[in-house]
Design a protein around this motif. Structure first.
Motif, PDB file in Angstrom:
ATOM      1  N   GLY A  35     -54.759  34.099   4.240  1.00  0.00           N
ATOM      2  CA  GLY A  35     -56.152  32.748   3.548  1.00  0.00           C
ATOM      3  C   GLY A  35     -56.360  32.019   2.324  1.00  0.00           C
ATOM      4  N   ARG A  36     -55.014  32.713   1.627  1.00  0.00           N
ATOM      5  CA  ARG A  36     -54.876  32.343   0.645  1.00  0.00           C
ATOM      6  C   ARG A  36     -53.193  31.516   0.059  1.00  0.00           C
ATOM      7  NH1 ARG A  36     -59.192  34.480  -1.883  1.00  0.00           N
ATOM      8  NH2 ARG A  36     -58.824  36.739  -2.633  1.00  0.00           N
ATOM      9  N   ASP A  37     -53.049  30.295   0.944  1.00  0.00           N
ATOM     10  CA  ASP A  37     -51.905  29.655   0.517  1.00  0.00           C
ATOM     11  C   ASP A  37     -52.385  28.518  -0.905  1.00  0.00           C
ATOM     12  OD1 ASP A  37     -50.786  30.492   2.504  1.00  0.00           O
ATOM     13  OD2 ASP A  37     -51.879  28.594   4.100  1.00  0.00           O
ATOM     14  N   ARG A  38     -54.050  28.290  -0.768  1.00  0.00           N
ATOM     15  CA  ARG A  38     -54.471  27.218  -1.810  1.00  0.00           C
ATOM     16  C   ARG A  38     -54.158  27.879  -3.082  1.00  0.00           C
ATOM     17  NH1 ARG A  38     -59.018  26.709  -4.574  1.00  0.00           N
ATOM     18  NH2 ARG A  38     -59.923  28.747  -2.971  1.00  0.00           N
ATOM     19  N   GLU A  39     -54.836  28.670  -3.235  1.00  0.00           N
ATOM     20  CA  GLU A  39     -54.523  29.832  -4.064  1.00  0.00           C
ATOM     21  C   GLU A  39     -52.792  30.346  -4.735  1.00  0.00           C
ATOM     22  OE1 GLU A  39     -55.964  30.192  -1.745  1.00  0.00           O
ATOM     23  OE2 GLU A  39     -58.547  31.107  -2.289  1.00  0.00           O
ATOM     24  N   ARG A  40     -52.370  30.705  -3.842  1.00  0.00           N
ATOM     25  CA  ARG A  40     -51.255  30.532  -4.003  1.00  0.00           C
ATOM     26  C   ARG A  40     -50.207  29.885  -4.910  1.00  0.00           C
ATOM     27  NH1 ARG A  40     -48.879  31.550   0.899  1.00  0.00           N
ATOM     28  NH2 ARG A  40     -49.122  34.064   0.334  1.00  0.00           N
ATOM     29  N   ALA A  41     -50.590  28.614  -4.202  1.00  0.00           N
ATOM     30  CA  ALA A  41     -49.967  27.165  -4.536  1.00  0.00           C
ATOM     31  C   ALA A  41     -50.805  26.921  -6.385  1.00  0.00           C
ATOM     32  CB  ALA A  41     -50.409  25.905  -4.002  1.00  0.00           C
ATOM     33  N   GLU A  42     -51.892  27.653  -6.421  1.00  0.00           N
ATOM     34  CA  GLU A  42     -52.135  26.629  -7.948  1.00  0.00           C
ATOM     35  C   GLU A  42     -52.365  27.344  -8.618  1.00  0.00           C
ATOM     36  OE1 GLU A  42     -56.795  27.093  -7.908  1.00  0.00           O
ATOM     37  OE2 GLU A  42     -56.979  25.551  -6.408  1.00  0.00           O
ATOM     38  N   LEU A  43     -51.821  28.781  -8.748  1.00  0.00           N
ATOM     39  CA  LEU A  43     -51.175  29.784  -9.823  1.00  0.00           C
ATOM     40  C   LEU A  43     -49.497  29.671  -9.655  1.00  0.00           C
ATOM     41  CD1 LEU A  43     -52.131  32.816 -10.815  1.00  0.00           C
ATOM     42  CD2 LEU A  43     -51.235  34.013  -8.617  1.00  0.00           C
ATOM     43  N   ALA A  44     -48.926  29.473  -9.070  1.00  0.00           N
ATOM     44  CA  ALA A  44     -47.824  29.186  -8.622  1.00  0.00           C
ATOM     45  C   ALA A  44     -47.516  27.726 -10.094  1.00  0.00           C
ATOM     46  CB  ALA A  44     -47.198  28.574  -7.811  1.00  0.00           C
ATOM     47  N   LEU A  61     -62.515  36.045   0.291  1.00  0.00           N
ATOM     48  CA  LEU A  61     -62.102  34.706   1.282  1.00  0.00           C
ATOM     49  C   LEU A  61     -63.842  33.989   1.624  1.00  0.00           C
ATOM     50  CD1 LEU A  61     -59.849  36.857   2.935  1.00  0.00           C
ATOM     51  CD2 LEU A  61     -58.969  35.325   1.712  1.00  0.00           C
ATOM     52  N   PRO A  62     -62.933  33.774   2.412  1.00  0.00           N
ATOM     53  CA  PRO A  62     -64.469  32.059   2.509  1.00  0.00           C
ATOM     54  C   PRO A  62     -65.204  32.810   3.460  1.00  0.00           C
ATOM     55  CG  PRO A  62     -62.667  30.658   1.629  1.00  0.00           C
ATOM     56  CD  PRO A  62     -61.736  32.676   1.846  1.00  0.00           C
ATOM     57  N   ASP A  84     -70.129  30.940  14.132  1.00  0.00           N
ATOM     58  CA  ASP A  84     -69.523  31.833  14.085  1.00  0.00           C
ATOM     59  C   ASP A  84     -67.729  31.049  14.547  1.00  0.00           C
ATOM     60  OD1 ASP A  84     -70.958  33.332  15.268  1.00  0.00           O
ATOM     61  OD2 ASP A  84     -71.207  32.874  16.969  1.00  0.00           O
ATOM     62  N   GLU A  85     -67.323  30.163  13.366  1.00  0.00           N
ATOM     63  CA  GLU A  85     -66.509  29.735  12.956  1.00  0.00           C
ATOM     64  C   GLU A  85     -65.490  30.562  12.803  1.00  0.00           C
ATOM     65  OE1 GLU A  85     -68.464  28.433   9.518  1.00  0.00           O
ATOM     66  OE2 GLU A  85     -68.689  28.764  11.681  1.00  0.00           O
ATOM     67  N   GLN A  86     -64.027  30.514  12.648  1.00  0.00           N
ATOM     68  CA  GLN A  86     -62.696  30.990  12.227  1.00  0.00           C
ATOM     69  C   GLN A  86     -62.369  30.496  10.751  1.00  0.00           C
ATOM     70  OE1 GLN A  86     -59.513  31.965  14.527  1.00  0.00           O
ATOM     71  NE2 GLN A  86     -60.446  30.846  16.428  1.00  0.00           N
ATOM     72  N   THR A  87     -63.062  31.966  10.071  1.00  0.00           N
ATOM     73  CA  THR A  87     -62.603  31.411   8.302  1.00  0.00           C
ATOM     74  C   THR A  87     -61.128  32.637   7.840  1.00  0.00           C
ATOM     75  OG1 THR A  87     -63.995  33.057   8.036  1.00  0.00           O
ATOM     76  CG2 THR A  87     -65.013  30.862   7.632  1.00  0.00           C
ATOM     77  N   ALA A  88     -60.729  32.907   6.869  1.00  0.00           N
ATOM     78  CA  ALA A  88     -59.513  33.602   6.372  1.00  0.00           C
ATOM     79  C   ALA A  88     -60.087  34.774   6.253  1.00  0.00           C
ATOM     80  CB  ALA A  88     -59.163  32.990   4.830  1.00  0.00           C
ATOM     81  N   ALA A  89     -61.826  35.147   6.562  1.00  0.00           N
ATOM     82  CA  ALA A  89     -61.463  36.624   6.331  1.00  0.00           C
ATOM     83  C   ALA A  89     -62.269  36.844   7.401  1.00  0.00           C
ATOM     84  CB  ALA A  89     -63.912  36.302   5.577  1.00  0.00           C
ATOM     85  N   THR A  90     -62.244  36.268   8.518  1.00  0.00           N
ATOM     86  CA  THR A  90     -62.475  36.570  10.309  1.00  0.00           C
ATOM     87  C   THR A  90     -61.177  36.580  10.886  1.00  0.00           C
ATOM     88  OG1 THR A  90     -62.417  34.302  10.721  1.00  0.00           O
ATOM     89  CG2 THR A  90     -65.038  35.657  10.625  1.00  0.00           C
ATOM     90  N   ARG A  91     -59.776  35.785  10.438  1.00  0.00           N
ATOM     91  CA  ARG A  91     -58.676  36.281  10.357  1.00  0.00           C
ATOM     92  C   ARG A  91     -58.497  37.219   9.914  1.00  0.00           C
ATOM     93  NH1 ARG A  91     -58.274  30.911   8.946  1.00  0.00           N
ATOM     94  NH2 ARG A  91     -57.024  31.249   6.890  1.00  0.00           N
ATOM     95  N   LEU A  92     -58.455  37.304   8.535  1.00  0.00           N
ATOM     96  CA  LEU A  92     -58.185  38.583   8.182  1.00  0.00           C
ATOM     97  C   LEU A  92     -58.665  40.290   9.048  1.00  0.00           C
ATOM     98  CD1 LEU A  92     -56.265  40.329   5.674  1.00  0.00           C
ATOM     99  CD2 LEU A  92     -58.642  40.522   4.421  1.00  0.00           C
ATOM    100  N   PHE A  93     -59.647  40.364   9.296  1.00  0.00           N
ATOM    101  CA  PHE A  93     -60.526  41.377   9.804  1.00  0.00           C
ATOM    102  C   PHE A  93     -59.419  41.798  11.069  1.00  0.00           C
ATOM    103  CE2 PHE A  93     -63.579  43.129  12.406  1.00  0.00           C
ATOM    104  CZ  PHE A  93     -63.694  44.259  12.385  1.00  0.00           C
ATOM    105  N   ARG A 114     -70.261  38.412  11.687  1.00  0.00           N
ATOM    106  CA  ARG A 114     -70.942  38.852  11.501  1.00  0.00           C
ATOM    107  C   ARG A 114     -70.504  39.702  10.343  1.00  0.00           C
ATOM    108  NH1 ARG A 114     -73.638  41.907  16.294  1.00  0.00           N
ATOM    109  NH2 ARG A 114     -74.829  42.697  14.540  1.00  0.00           N
ATOM    110  N   ILE A 115     -69.587  40.961  10.301  1.00  0.00           N
ATOM    111  CA  ILE A 115     -69.034  41.565   9.876  1.00  0.00           C
ATOM    112  C   ILE A 115     -68.599  40.509   8.829  1.00  0.00           C
ATOM    113  CG2 ILE A 115     -67.589  43.065   9.397  1.00  0.00           C
ATOM    114  CD1 ILE A 115     -67.513  43.997  12.575  1.00  0.00           C
ATOM    115  N   SER A 116     -67.731  39.540   8.234  1.00  0.00           N
ATOM    116  CA  SER A 116     -67.645  39.117   7.305  1.00  0.00           C
ATOM    117  C   SER A 116     -68.471  38.711   6.137  1.00  0.00           C
ATOM    118  CB  SER A 116     -66.743  37.599   7.871  1.00  0.00           C
ATOM    119  OG  SER A 116     -65.409  37.768   8.694  1.00  0.00           O
ATOM    120  N   ARG A 117     -69.451  38.115   6.876  1.00  0.00           N
ATOM    121  CA  ARG A 117     -70.944  38.043   6.361  1.00  0.00           C
ATOM    122  C   ARG A 117     -71.308  39.059   5.754  1.00  0.00           C
ATOM    123  NH1 ARG A 117     -71.584  34.128  10.056  1.00  0.00           N
ATOM    124  NH2 ARG A 117     -72.659  35.392  11.533  1.00  0.00           N
TER     125      ARG A 117
END
Length: 590
Positions: free
Chosen positions: A259-268, A393-394, A399-408, A431-434
């Motif tokens: 979930g860090r593609d945008r951040e990686r591009a901005e930092l690059a 991470l967002p 119950d939607e999927q976000t970068a935080a749920t994907r990481l967990f 729930r855990i991500s929140r």
């Protein structure tokens, strides 16, 4: 038709050296006449351009193109040796980076075969052209040394010795060549000659320049003496020119960023255009992993890539050697990349360097063409610094999927072998991500608890308290305390270090703010600070203290439609709730 006159030949040389680009008219005039052009310089330049066009008129397309502010030369890369040389060199570095040393050595050799003498040797050059020719010569010498490194990496030691000797004789003051010759001799079983080579270099430098060998050569000498030369096996192509072993192997995140593609591009993008970028954020938000991954992604755009994680033992990509930031020769040896060749330096966890970080960065920025990417919980406060805050991470609203749920769920998968993730798991992950406010380290720590808890039980516990992710409180006799693990692997140790850096007043305000549920505004901060039921804080100090907590990433700040909103992340709130109150009497002044 042949070019005989000097001025048209200088013009052609200037256009060739800038192949593929437009050379401004003013620059061409300087190439032709230096600082004292005649009044007719522009008219004469147009005449010389016409001469070139007549000479090249039999080509399938006109080679001399007129741009908005100057002229350029259209030429196919395959028709120009310099373009071919650059391409072969780039191909060789990719092969070296992929540990295909023999193929890299052959490609470097093929690139060097294109050189059949000095650049523009038959032409009396003006100042601007001399500078460009010097840069090209430097490029050739660098490729020769990359070829030496590739030969060493390919274990071609015995056959390399006579060729390396020839390169040393051709450029006796390029110390890197002596070091490569020493390694080739040592690996060929000729230790005595390797040590004699070091002594010969030492004598040369002392007699001619009054200096000693560089720190890199001294390190090779020690390696020869101690029979430890394996640390020097990596080629320069796979270290300085592409990305060092430290960055590519040891320091690159061993897990995939999620979930860090945008951040990686901005930092690059920032690394491309800024000199100093400091990535800030709370402990556990993934600053180091993101910066190191970004550095790996952009390494090909820089001449050298260096990672420094410890000011006392600053490990560098250059063959794993060490750099002492108090020695000027270390900077000279490491960052002397040449004009127009940028170096990227990653300084990790600079907030743990005490007062040495700012001084190290200033010295780095004093070197031309050095870009610094730093990670810290707070800004370095250096002129020209671009502060780039990294948020957790967002998290999902429902119950939607976000970068935080994907990481967990990605970190949880190895702990649930054979389990197929379904809709119920996504809801629990949400729930855990929140509960954890999307903090990556907290999510990874929560995933490890699946060794002893099912996911639904873990979600229920975290909804009530985050204590199951924190280390037991360190009270009671030392013999009864559980040992803390590595400082980078536990929430308690990460937050404890950050909390200990706060002043007493900052700790007091943070304790008040950590008790506030959810986001809060400035009025809530002032109310909490002036709570009569607890030791009050002086109203005049509330804003400075809040600003300091935000700067040190202990309080998050966001801009909303209603103004500025603040919050303390759930894991930090849980940690602060377990700490001892800092003061019981009224706080008269801060």
């Amino acid at each position: 038709m042949a070019l005989v006159r000097r001025k048209p030949r200088l013009l052609l040389a200037a256009l060739l050296l800038r192949h593929g680009g437009t050379v401004p008219t003013d620059e061409l005039i300087e190439v032709l006449w230096g600082d004292t052009p005649p009044a007719s310089a522009r008219a004469n330049l147009h005449s010389y351009v016409s001469t070139l066009r007549r000479l090249l008129q039999n080509r399938s397309s006109p080679l001399v193109a007129t741009g908005r502010h100057g002229y350029g030369l259209r030429i196919e890369p395959g028709d120009f040796d310099l373009a071919t040389f650059e391409q072969r060199g780039a191909d060789a570095r990719k092969k070296a980076h992929a540990d295909r040393a023999q193929q890299a050595a052959r490609s470097f050799s093929a690139a060097l075969d294109l050189w059949r003498g000095d650049v523009l040797a038959s032409l009396e050059l003006t100042g601007p052209l001399r500078a460009q020719v010097t840069q090209l010569e430097e490029m050739r010498l660098d490729v020769e040394e990359e070829w030496m490194d590739a030969r060493l990496s390919a274990d071609d030691h015995v056959a390399s010795v006579p060729e390396f000797r020839g390169l040393v004789r051709a450029q006796p003051f390029r110390e890197r060549r002596w070091g490569r010759l020493m390694l080739a001799l040592k690996r060929s079983g000729r230790t005595k000659e390797a040590l004699e080579t070091y002594q010969a270099l030492r004598s040369l430098l002392d007699e001619e320049l009054g200096v000693g060998p560089s720190s890199e050569i001294d390190a090779i000498h020690r390696a020869v003496l101690t029979n430890d030369v394996c640390m020097q096996t990596r080629s320069r192509a796979s270290s300085d020119r592409v990305v060092g072993d430290l960055l590519r192997r040891a320091e690159r995140p061993h897990v995939t960023l999620v979930g860090r593609d945008r951040e990686r591009a901005e930092l690059a993008e920032l690394a491309e255009h800024e000199r100093l970028v400091t990535v800030t954020g709370p402990g556990g938000c993934g600053k180091s992993a993101l910066v190191l991954d970004t550095a790996h992604a952009v390494a090909d755009r820089f001449f050298k890539c260096v990672v420094v994680t410890d000011p006392e033992r600053a490990a560098l990509s250059r063959c794993g050697s060490a750099l002492d930031f108090t020695r000027s020769d270390g900077f000279r040896d490491t960052f002397s990349a040449g004009p127009g060749r940028r170096s990227l330096v990653v300084l990790d966890n600079t907030d743990r360097w005490d007062s040495t970080a700012a001084e190290a960065v200033r010295r780095l920025l004093a070197q031309p063409d050095v870009t610094v990417l730093a990670t810290s919980r707070s800004p370095l406060r250096i002129s020209g610094e671009v502060v780039w805050p990294l948020d957790p991470l967002p998290t999902p609203v429902t119950d939607e999927q976000t970068a935080a749920t994907r990481l967990f769920l990605e970190r949880a998968a190895p702990l649930m072998p054979g389990h197929r993730v379904g809709h119920a798991d996504h809801a629990l992950a949400a729930r855990i991500s929140r509960s954890l406010d999307g903090l990556p380290l907290a999510l990874e720590m929560a995933a490890t608890r699946l060794r002893i808890l099912p996911m639904n039980a873990l979600a229920d516990r975290l909804n009530i308290s985050l204590d199951c992710l924190l280390e037991p409180a360190v009270s009671g006799p030392a013999s009864e305390r559980l040992p803390l693990r590595d400082v980078n692997t536990t929430l308690t140790s990460v937050f404890d270090w950050s909390y200990a850096r706060l002043t007493e007043a900052e700790q007091l305000l943070l304790q008040r703010l950590a008790a506030l549920p959810g986001p809060f505004g400035l009025a809530d901060v002032e109310d909490a600070a002036g709570d009569a039921a607890r030791p009050p804080l002086s109203p005049g100090w509330v804003l400075p203290l809040l600003a300091s907590l935000v700067e040190q990433s202990m309080v998050q700040c966001r801009t909303t439609r209603r103004g500025r909103s603040f919050r303390v992340l759930g894991p930090i709130r849980a940690f602060v709730a377990r700490t001892e109150p800092v003061r019981t009497e009224p706080y008269e002044a801060v």
